[in-house]
Scaffold this motif. Structure first.
Motif, PDB file in Angstrom:
ATOM      1  N   ILE A 164       0.874  -1.174   0.000  1.00  0.00           N
ATOM      2  CA  ILE A 164       0.000   0.000   0.000  1.00  0.00           C
ATOM      3  C   ILE A 164       0.909   1.220   0.000  1.00  0.00           C
ATOM      4  N   VAL A 165       0.874   1.968  -1.089  1.00  0.00           N
ATOM      5  CA  VAL A 165       1.852   3.036  -1.300  1.00  0.00           C
ATOM      6  C   VAL A 165       1.185   4.402  -1.237  1.00  0.00           C
ATOM      7  N   ASP A 166       2.007   5.412  -1.004  1.00  0.00           N
ATOM      8  CA  ASP A 166       1.549   6.802  -0.992  1.00  0.00           C
ATOM      9  C   ASP A 166       1.429   7.331  -2.413  1.00  0.00           C
ATOM     10  N   GLU A 167       0.522   8.279  -2.597  1.00  0.00           N
ATOM     11  CA  GLU A 167       0.509   9.111  -3.782  1.00  0.00           C
ATOM     12  C   GLU A 167       0.796  10.542  -3.347  1.00  0.00           C
ATOM     13  N   LEU A 168       1.108  11.374  -4.300  1.00  0.00           N
ATOM     14  CA  LEU A 168       1.539  12.734  -3.976  1.00  0.00           C
ATOM     15  C   LEU A 168       0.516  13.468  -3.125  1.00  0.00           C
ATOM     16  N   ASN A 169      -0.758  13.391  -3.489  1.00  0.00           N
ATOM     17  CA  ASN A 169      -1.815  14.100  -2.761  1.00  0.00           C
ATOM     18  C   ASN A 169      -2.689  13.151  -1.948  1.00  0.00           C
ATOM     19  N   ARG A 170      -2.253  11.923  -1.755  1.00  0.00           N
ATOM     20  CA  ARG A 170      -3.057  10.974  -1.007  1.00  0.00           C
ATOM     21  C   ARG A 170      -2.134  10.077  -0.166  1.00  0.00           C
ATOM     22  N   PRO A 171      -1.577  10.584   0.934  1.00  0.00           N
ATOM     23  CA  PRO A 171      -0.701   9.773   1.780  1.00  0.00           C
ATOM     24  C   PRO A 171      -1.520   8.822   2.651  1.00  0.00           C
ATOM     25  N   MET A 172      -0.894   7.743   3.068  1.00  0.00           N
ATOM     26  CA  MET A 172      -1.552   6.762   3.932  1.00  0.00           C
ATOM     27  C   MET A 172      -1.548   7.209   5.384  1.00  0.00           C
ATOM     28  N   GLN A 261      15.275   4.776  -8.916  1.00  0.00           N
ATOM     29  CA  GLN A 261      15.762   5.902  -9.700  1.00  0.00           C
ATOM     30  C   GLN A 261      15.479   7.230  -9.006  1.00  0.00           C
ATOM     31  N   ASP A 262      14.384   7.290  -8.270  1.00  0.00           N
ATOM     32  CA  ASP A 262      14.001   8.517  -7.571  1.00  0.00           C
ATOM     33  C   ASP A 262      13.719   8.167  -6.113  1.00  0.00           C
ATOM     34  N   PRO A 263      14.705   8.271  -5.232  1.00  0.00           N
ATOM     35  CA  PRO A 263      14.508   7.896  -3.823  1.00  0.00           C
ATOM     36  C   PRO A 263      13.533   8.799  -3.078  1.00  0.00           C
ATOM     37  N   PHE A 264      13.172   9.958  -3.650  1.00  0.00           N
ATOM     38  CA  PHE A 264      12.236  10.880  -3.004  1.00  0.00           C
ATOM     39  C   PHE A 264      10.811  10.710  -3.536  1.00  0.00           C
ATOM     40  N   ASN A 265      10.590   9.756  -4.416  1.00  0.00           N
ATOM     41  CA  ASN A 265       9.263   9.499  -4.967  1.00  0.00           C
ATOM     42  C   ASN A 265       8.316   9.075  -3.839  1.00  0.00           C
ATOM     43  N   PRO A 266       7.103   9.661  -3.764  1.00  0.00           N
ATOM     44  CA  PRO A 266       6.164   9.287  -2.696  1.00  0.00           C
ATOM     45  C   PRO A 266       5.837   7.797  -2.661  1.00  0.00           C
ATOM     46  N   ILE A 267       5.995   7.108  -3.792  1.00  0.00           N
ATOM     47  CA  ILE A 267       5.670   5.679  -3.841  1.00  0.00           C
ATOM     48  C   ILE A 267       6.586   4.866  -2.925  1.00  0.00           C
ATOM     49  N   ASN A 268       7.745   5.435  -2.576  1.00  0.00           N
ATOM     50  CA  ASN A 268       8.659   4.734  -1.671  1.00  0.00           C
ATOM     51  C   ASN A 268       8.129   4.707  -0.236  1.00  0.00           C
ATOM     52  N   ARG A 269       7.194   5.593   0.078  1.00  0.00           N
ATOM     53  CA  ARG A 269       6.559   5.565   1.397  1.00  0.00           C
ATOM     54  C   ARG A 269       5.411   4.557   1.335  1.00  0.00           C
ATOM     55  N   ARG A 270       5.594   3.429   1.987  1.00  0.00           N
ATOM     56  CA  ARG A 270       4.629   2.347   1.814  1.00  0.00           C
ATOM     57  C   ARG A 270       4.661   1.378   2.998  1.00  0.00           C
ATOM     58  N   ILE A 271       3.612   0.565   3.048  1.00  0.00           N
ATOM     59  CA  ILE A 271       3.530  -0.570   3.960  1.00  0.00           C
ATOM     60  C   ILE A 271       3.499  -1.834   3.105  1.00  0.00           C
TER      61      ILE A 271
END
Length: 309
Positions: A164-172, A261-271
């Motif tokens: 379950i990953v974050d999106e830019l305007n929709r964090p978990m 490739q992008d360590p700051f991508n919101p998708i890296n914030r996940r469970i």
């Protein structure tokens, strides 16, 4: 003169030989040869049908090179269990019979490996069915369907992975906190009910992006990711999943990016939720036991009556 014009009448009689069509009995000999040939043919077909494939290969090799087989004392391949010395078939040997002097336990590793592979294949099929059931549950729920892009499901070497990953305007989670958003709770509740239908154990891991986070008390991304994993564990159990299914909860901070490739991508914030296969579960439990064994001497060496430090 009148008598001289008369000619004598001569009657010729042909004597027929009775029974000429049945004389000699040659047909009986031909018929007997035919019956004998048919009996030999059916006997050959019966032998070929009741002989093992390995024995047929030995017989075939004997007729191709009889001298070599005779000198080898059986089949050319060295399998004396099915072909007697001289190339004859051992009709007293039954299928599945253990040869004298052989160890019946020698096939045990092979049988265990085959049984394990069969169980792993069945487990893989079960996880694929579970994956389809979770996807169907998400698609059937209008609320969850809106977050379909934030839920990634795939089969890995560890088992079924649900991310379950974050999106830019929709964090978990709330920013820099382990507080779940309402829709994240709803997602975890729905998944928890489905996960309770399989006997597999569960592992959870929390991940952050590479944005540095540090507080005055030393609270960092490591603590944040671990707290978020534990918060997810509580919501899964609240959704109906049995508490004893969880065997591992870890925080990995930004050590394992989903987008390298992008360590700051919101998708890296996940469970990440792993529905473990049997092999992964055994490895986790074995590692935990090894840690306990290594830690036990330090406890035993403490002086009697001393307080733990």
């Amino acid at each position: 003169m009148a008598d001289e014009g008369l000619r004598p009448i001569i009657v010729k009689r042909i004597k027929k030989v009775s029974g000429g069509g049945h004389s000699g009995g040659a047909w009986k000999i031909a018929y007997a040869d035919f019956v004998t040939a048919m009996m030999a043919f059916f006997l050959l077909m019966w032998l070929l049908g009741s002989t093992a494939k390995g024995d047929l290969s030995g017989i075939s090799e004997y007729f191709q090179t009889p001298l070599k087989v005779a000198m080898a004392g059986g089949s050319g391949s060295g399998d004396s269990s099915s072909i007697l010395k001289g190339g004859g078939t051992d009709l007293t040997r039954k299928e599945g019979q253990v040869k004298k002097g052989s160890n019946p336990m020698s096939n045990q590793p092979t049988n265990l490996r085959a049984a394990r592979e069969d169980l792993e294949q069945q487990e893989k099929i079960r996880l694929k069915v579970l994956k389809g059931k979770i996807e169907a549950t998400i698609d059937a729920n209008p609320t969850l369907r809106k977050y379909r892009k934030q839920m990634l499901l795939d089969i890995t070497s560890e088992g079924l992975r649900i991310q379950i990953v974050d999106e830019l305007n929709r964090p978990m989670f709330a920013m820099a906190k382990a507080e779940l958003q309402p829709y994240t709770r709803e997602i975890l509740h729905a998944i928890g009910i489905v996960l309770n239908e399989v006997p597999n154990k569960i592992g959870l891991s929390g991940h952050t992006d590479a944005t540095p986070y540090w507080s005055d008390v030393g609270y960092s991304n490591w603590e944040l990711s671990a707290d978020r994993a534990n918060a997810s564990r509580r919501e899964l159990i609240s959704g109906g999943m049995a508490e004893d299914k969880v065997v591992r909860v870890v925080g990995l901070a930004s050590a394992a990016h989903l987008d390298r490739q992008d360590p700051f991508n919101p998708i890296n914030r996940r469970i990440s939720i792993i529905v473990m296969n049997k092999r992964t579960e055994e490895n986790v439990l074995r590692d935990d036991m090894a840690i306990d064994v290594q830690a036990s001497p330090a406890v035993d060496s403490a002086a009697p009556g001393s307080a733990p430090k």
